[in-house]
Scaffold this motif. Structure first.
Motif, PDB file in Angstrom:
ATOM      1  N   PHE A  64      23.805  -4.737 -25.367  1.00  0.00           N
ATOM      2  CA  PHE A  64      24.869  -5.705 -25.662  1.00  0.00           C
ATOM      3  C   PHE A  64      25.478  -5.461 -27.040  1.00  0.00           C
ATOM      4  O   PHE A  64      26.098  -6.330 -27.630  1.00  0.00           O
ATOM      5  CB  PHE A  64      24.353  -7.147 -25.541  1.00  0.00           C
ATOM      6  N   LYS A  70      26.907 -13.081 -27.931  1.00  0.00           N
ATOM      7  CA  LYS A  70      26.807 -12.985 -26.484  1.00  0.00           C
ATOM      8  C   LYS A  70      25.563 -13.730 -26.006  1.00  0.00           C
ATOM      9  O   LYS A  70      24.495 -13.642 -26.611  1.00  0.00           O
ATOM     10  CB  LYS A  70      26.754 -11.514 -26.057  1.00  0.00           C
ATOM     11  N   TYR A  83      21.502 -13.312 -26.499  1.00  0.00           N
ATOM     12  CA  TYR A  83      20.670 -12.151 -26.213  1.00  0.00           C
ATOM     13  C   TYR A  83      19.840 -11.733 -27.431  1.00  0.00           C
ATOM     14  O   TYR A  83      18.688 -11.321 -27.293  1.00  0.00           O
ATOM     15  CB  TYR A  83      21.539 -10.966 -25.786  1.00  0.00           C
ATOM     16  N   PHE A 212      30.601  -5.520 -22.116  1.00  0.00           N
ATOM     17  CA  PHE A 212      29.263  -5.611 -21.543  1.00  0.00           C
ATOM     18  C   PHE A 212      29.196  -6.796 -20.599  1.00  0.00           C
ATOM     19  O   PHE A 212      29.719  -7.868 -20.887  1.00  0.00           O
ATOM     20  CB  PHE A 212      28.240  -5.783 -22.672  1.00  0.00           C
TER      21      PHE A 212
END
Length: 261
Positions: A64, A70, A83, A212
């Motif tokens: 990522f 994210k 993440y 991503f």
């Protein structure tokens, strides 16, 4: 090859320590006994070592692109988690030696393979499968560690507030035993040497998307879109297919449903 040695070491030590790791999961995350009786000392989820523990990212940071914004959303209670904060305890040797070697190998073959004019060898496909199965195992451990009360938006009975998220799933009938059994299954996948029977379960796409993207369903499937390499992967953890087309058709159906929703 060095990667074969690293993967064998990972398989052997997890096979030897699997019961100890499961016992720790049961005691630490499933048992409803008083917290005073639970061990405060974490263990490595790959070798049960209690020393030199590190935080291993469930999804490798390079997938990522180390972006701290994210996140993924847990279906069970709508909780969000970035993440970069999604980690589990792994000792320094397993993290920096074994798992890092596997990831370096995966990055290397992704960099060297242009799907426009070449493809992966069978050996490389087997190792991509092994890598994805390691990710599944890490997710299984993550979800048994995360508690249902972490969501700020969902409603729930106070009695359920410290139940692991992995147990609060309708598809396993909210069963602690079934949740732990799925961890055992993910352990066994890693400790099985041959991946020949699962070749058709991995679907590899060429992608031109710039971002991503990821989705995952415990003990079922994972989708990873890696724009840096122009590659997307869809792997069925529990299903075997007679031919690649059947797997691709099934993957495309799931992808359409998820993208639409």
């Amino acid at each position: 090859m060095e990667i074969d040695i690293k993967l064998k070491t990972l398989r052997v030590q997890l096979r030897q320590k699997s019961k100890e790791i499961i016992d720790d999961v049961l005691n630490r995350h499933v048992s409803r006994i008083n917290d005073k009786n639970k061990s405060k000392e974490e263990i490595c989820v790959f070798c049960a070592n209690k020393h030199n523990l590190t935080k291993e990212h469930v999804l490798p940071k390079w997938t990522f692109e180390n972006c701290n914004k994210k996140f993924f959303v847990t279906e069970v209670n709508g909780s969000e988690q970035t993440y970069n904060k999604t980690t589990i305890p792994v000792c320094a040797n397993c993290n920096n030696n074994l798992l890092a070697s596997v990831e370096s190998y995966i990055i290397s073959i992704f960099n060297k393979t242009d799907l426009s004019n070449s493809f992966f060898s069978n050996e490389q496909i087997h190792n991509i499968i092994r890598w994805l199965e390691i990710i599944e195992y890490k997710f299984q451990l993550l979800e048994i560690r995360r508690k249902f009360f972490k969501s700020k938006s969902s409603q729930y009975n106070e009695y359920l507030r410290d139940i692991p998220i992995s147990i609060m799933r309708a598809n396993i009938n909210y069963s602690p035993n079934k949740a732990v059994t799925q961890i055992r299954i993910s352990q066994r996948r890693i400790t099985e040497k041959s991946k020949a029977s699962k070749e058709n379960s991995l679907v590899i796409f060429k992608t031109k998307n710039e971002n991503f993207y990821f989705f995952h369903h415990l003990n079922d499937y994972i989708f990873l879109e890696l724009p840096k390499f122009g590659i997307a992967l869809f792997y069925f953890y529990s299903k075997k297919f007679e031919n690649p087309k059947d797997a691709k058709d099934k993957a495309m159906k799931i992808m359409r449903e998820i993208y639409i929703s």
